[in-house]
Write a protein that holds these residues in place. Structure first.
Motif, PDB file in Angstrom:
ATOM      1  N   PHE A  50      35.880  37.874  38.668  1.00 39.13           N
ATOM      2  CA  PHE A  50      35.857  36.453  39.017  1.00 39.13           C
ATOM      3  C   PHE A  50      34.504  36.036  39.607  1.00 39.13           C
ATOM      4  N   ALA A  51      33.466  36.748  39.160  1.00 40.81           N
ATOM      5  CA  ALA A  51      32.102  36.449  39.626  1.00 40.81           C
ATOM      6  C   ALA A  51      31.724  35.007  39.270  1.00 40.81           C
ATOM      7  N   GLU A  52      32.262  34.540  38.190  1.00 36.30           N
ATOM      8  CA  GLU A  52      31.981  33.180  37.697  1.00 36.30           C
ATOM      9  C   GLU A  52      32.246  32.111  38.760  1.00 36.30           C
ATOM     10  N   ILE A  53      33.281  32.339  39.576  1.00 33.10           N
ATOM     11  CA  ILE A  53      33.541  31.374  40.660  1.00 33.10           C
ATOM     12  C   ILE A  53      33.063  31.916  42.016  1.00 33.10           C
ATOM     13  N   GLY A  54      32.335  33.031  41.957  1.00 29.71           N
ATOM     14  CA  GLY A  54      31.778  33.589  43.193  1.00 29.71           C
ATOM     15  C   GLY A  54      32.821  34.146  44.147  1.00 29.71           C
ATOM     16  N   LEU A  55      33.931  34.644  43.570  1.00 29.04           N
ATOM     17  CA  LEU A  55      34.992  35.206  44.431  1.00 29.04           C
ATOM     18  C   LEU A  55      34.525  36.521  45.065  1.00 29.04           C
ATOM     19  N   SER A  56      34.831  36.711  46.346  1.00 30.88           N
ATOM     20  CA  SER A  56      34.597  38.015  46.992  1.00 30.88           C
ATOM     21  C   SER A  56      35.939  38.569  47.438  1.00 30.88           C
ATOM     22  N   ALA A  57      36.227  39.801  47.019  1.00 30.00           N
ATOM     23  CA  ALA A  57      37.500  40.432  47.400  1.00 30.00           C
ATOM     24  C   ALA A  57      37.231  41.614  48.325  1.00 30.00           C
ATOM     25  N   TYR A  58      38.005  41.701  49.375  1.00 30.43           N
ATOM     26  CA  TYR A  58      37.819  42.760  50.366  1.00 30.43           C
ATOM     27  C   TYR A  58      39.136  43.446  50.692  1.00 30.43           C
TER      28      TYR A  58
END
Ligand code: NAI
Length: 394
Positions: A256-264
Motif C-alpha cells: 500500500f505504498a501508493e497511499i503511503g501506508l505505514s504498518a507496524y
C-alpha cells in the motif's frame, strides 16, 4: 442487582458496570494528567473494548483528541445476567467521550466477518470520510473463515513437548506442567486466527473502499518475552502467528505504498488481560515480573504502555523503531536488571515461597479489576443497574 464476581476457570462470568466505568475513568484521568500526545485524528480500533485495544482507544481520544470507532465482540446484558466487561467499558468510554465533545461510535460483532467490515467501512464513509490510524488489537480464540469453517487457536509448543513450572493462581500452588506440541494443522489454524491475514483483509477492504487517508498508519500488537517463555510463546504456536503478523506488517507497507501506508507491530509487555490469563506458564512469569518491576518503579499496565507507545515511539519525531516495522514497549520488561531477578526467582520458586517471590495478590487484583471488581470508590453492596446501553448501539 448486587453484582459479585463469579470465577470460572480463567474468566469471571460477571462484570460490575460501575467498576468498569471507574476503570475507564481512571485510564482517562491517567492520560489526561500525562498531557497531550500526537496521534491519528480519525482512528479505528479493532478489538477496542478491553486490554491493549481499549487503552489505545483511550490514549488516541483523550490524549490525542481523536475521533474513534471501536469494534468489539461483547455481550450485552439480558436483564438477568450482567453484560461482559468490554460492553460496560465501551458504554463508559462513549459516555466520557460525549462529555468532552469527542466523536465515538462502536460496532459490536465478529471482526473477522465481511459483514462487520462493511458496517465499519460504511460508518467511516458516513461520519469520518477516511481514517488515519487503524489499530488491530484482536485476541480471539477462534475465527470463522469466509467459507464458514471455524478454526481455533491453540497455546502449544511447536516441535517437542515442554515441561516447566506454572501456577494455579486459584489454589496458589506452583506445579509442573507439560505443554504438548501442536500439530501442523493446529499451528496453521492458530496462524489463521492470530496472524496477520485478517488484519490484511481489513486494510485491503478499507483501501478498496477508499477510507484510508494518505499516509495512514496501522499497527498490531505482539509479544516476545524472555527466553524463559520462548518454548511456550515466541517459539510456540502463538509465536508462529505473531511471526506471520510481523511479516504482514512488512507486506502491508510495501503493498500500500501508493497511499503511503505505514504498518507496524508493537511488542508490548506481558500483562494480565482476559487473553493472557489462559496461557500456561505465563501467569507465573507475569506474577514474578510484577514482583520485580513494581519496586523498581518500572511496572506499567495497559494504559501506561499505550500512552508511552504513542508518545515516545509511534508518534515521536523521529519514530523510535527497533527495525523498519517494529516498535518496542517491552523494553522495560526486558531490561537486564529485571530479567536477571526474574530468572533467579524462577529457579527458586515453589508453593512455599510463592508470595515472597511472586505478586500473586497483584495478579488477582488486576484480574478482578478487569471485570470491574475491587475498585476504590465503588460500593459493591449497592443494587446497580446491569442493563446499560452503549449510546451508539441501538
Ligand atoms: P483482550 O482479551 O483484553 O482484548 C481483545 C479484544 O478483542 C476485545 O476488545 C474483544 O472484544 C475483541 N475481540 C475478540 N474477538 C473478537 C471478534 N471475533 N470480533 C471483534 N472483536 C473481537 O486482549 P489483549 O491482551 O489486550 O490482546 C490484544 C493484543 O495484544 C493481542 O494481539 C495480544 O496478543 C497482544 N498482546 C498482549 C499481551 C498481554 O500480555 N496481554 C502482551 C503483548 C501483546
Amino acid at each position: 442487582m448486587i453484582v459479585e464476581p463469579k470465577i470460572r476457570g480463567f474468566i469471571c462470568t460477571t462484570a460490575h458496570a460501575e467498576g468498569c466505568r471507574e476503570n475507564v475513568k481512571n485510564q482517562i484521568e491517567y492520560v489526561k494528567a500525562k498531557g497531550k500526545v500526537a496521534s491519528g485524528k480519525k482512528v479505528l480500533v479493532i478489538g477496542a473494548s478491553t486490554g491493549y485495544g481499549l487503552a489505545s482507544r483511550i490514549t488516541a481520544a483523550f490524549a490525542g483528541g481523536a475521533a474513534t470507532i471501536g469494534v468489539m465482540f461483547e455481550k450485552p446484558s439480558n436483564g438477568k445476567k450482567t453484560a461482559s466487561a468490554g460492553w460496560y467499558n465501551t458504554a463508559a468510554f462513549e459516555e466520557f467521550a460525549a462529555k468532552e465533545g469527542l466523536y465515538a461510535k462502536s460496532i459490536n460483532g465478529d471482526a473477522f466477518s465481511k459483514d462487520i467490515k462493511e458496517q465499519v467501512i460504511n460508518l467511516i464513509k458516513e461520519d469520518l470520510g477516511k481514517v488515519d490510524l487503524v489499530v488491530y488489537s484482536l485476541a480471539a480464540p477462534r475465527r470463522t473463515m469466509p467459507d464458514g469453517e471455524t478454526v481455533s487457536s491453540v497455546l502449544k509448543t511447536t516441535g517437542e513437548a515442554y515441561t516447566n513450572k506454572t501456577v494455579d493462581v486459584a489454589n496458589r500452588t506452583v506445579m509442573p506442567v507439560t505443554i504438548e506440541p501442536a500439530t501442523e494443522k493446529e499451528i496453521e489454524d492458530t496462524v489463521k486466527v492470530m496472524g496477520g491475514e485478517d488484519w490484511k483483509d481489513w486494510i485491503s477492504a478499507m483501501k478498496e473502499a477508499d477510507v484510508l487517508a494518505d499516509g495512514a498508519v496501522t499497527m498490531a500488537y505482539s509479544y516476545i518475552g524472555p527466553e524463559l517463555t520462548h518454548p511456550m510463546y515466541y517459539n510456540g504456536s502463538i509465536g508462529a502467528a505473531k511471526a506471520h503478523l510481523y511479516n504482514t506488517a512488512k507486506e502491508l507497507t510495501k503493498e500500500f505504498a501508493e497511499i503511503g501506508l505505514s504498518a507496524y507491530v508493537s511488542v508490548n509487555k506481558a500483562l494480565v488481560t482476559q487473553a493472557s490469563s489462559a496461557i500456561p506458564i505465563v501467569p507465573l512469569y507475569t506474577a514474578i515480573l510484577y514482583k520485580v518491576m513494581k519496586p523498581l518503579g518500572l511496572h506499567e499496565g495497559c494504559i501506561e504502555q499505550m500512552h508511552r507507545l504513542f508518545k515516545d515511539k509511534l508518534y515521536s519525531e523521529p519514530k523510535v523503531l527497533a527495525d523498519d516495522c517494529l516498535l518496542r514497549v517491552d523494553d522495560w520488561e526486558l531490561k537486564d536488571e529485571v530479567q536477571q531477578k526474574v530468572s533467579e526467582a524462577w529457579e527458586k520458586i515453589s508453593t512455599e515461597n510463592l508470595d515472597e517471590l511472586a505478586d500473586v495478590d497483584g495478579y488477582w487484583d488486576e484480574f478482578y479489576n478487569m471485570f470491574g471488581f475491587g475498585c476504590e470508590n465503588v460500593d459493591y453492596d449497592k443494587d446497580i443497574e446491569i442493563d446499560i446501553k452503549i449510546p451508539s448501539i441501538v
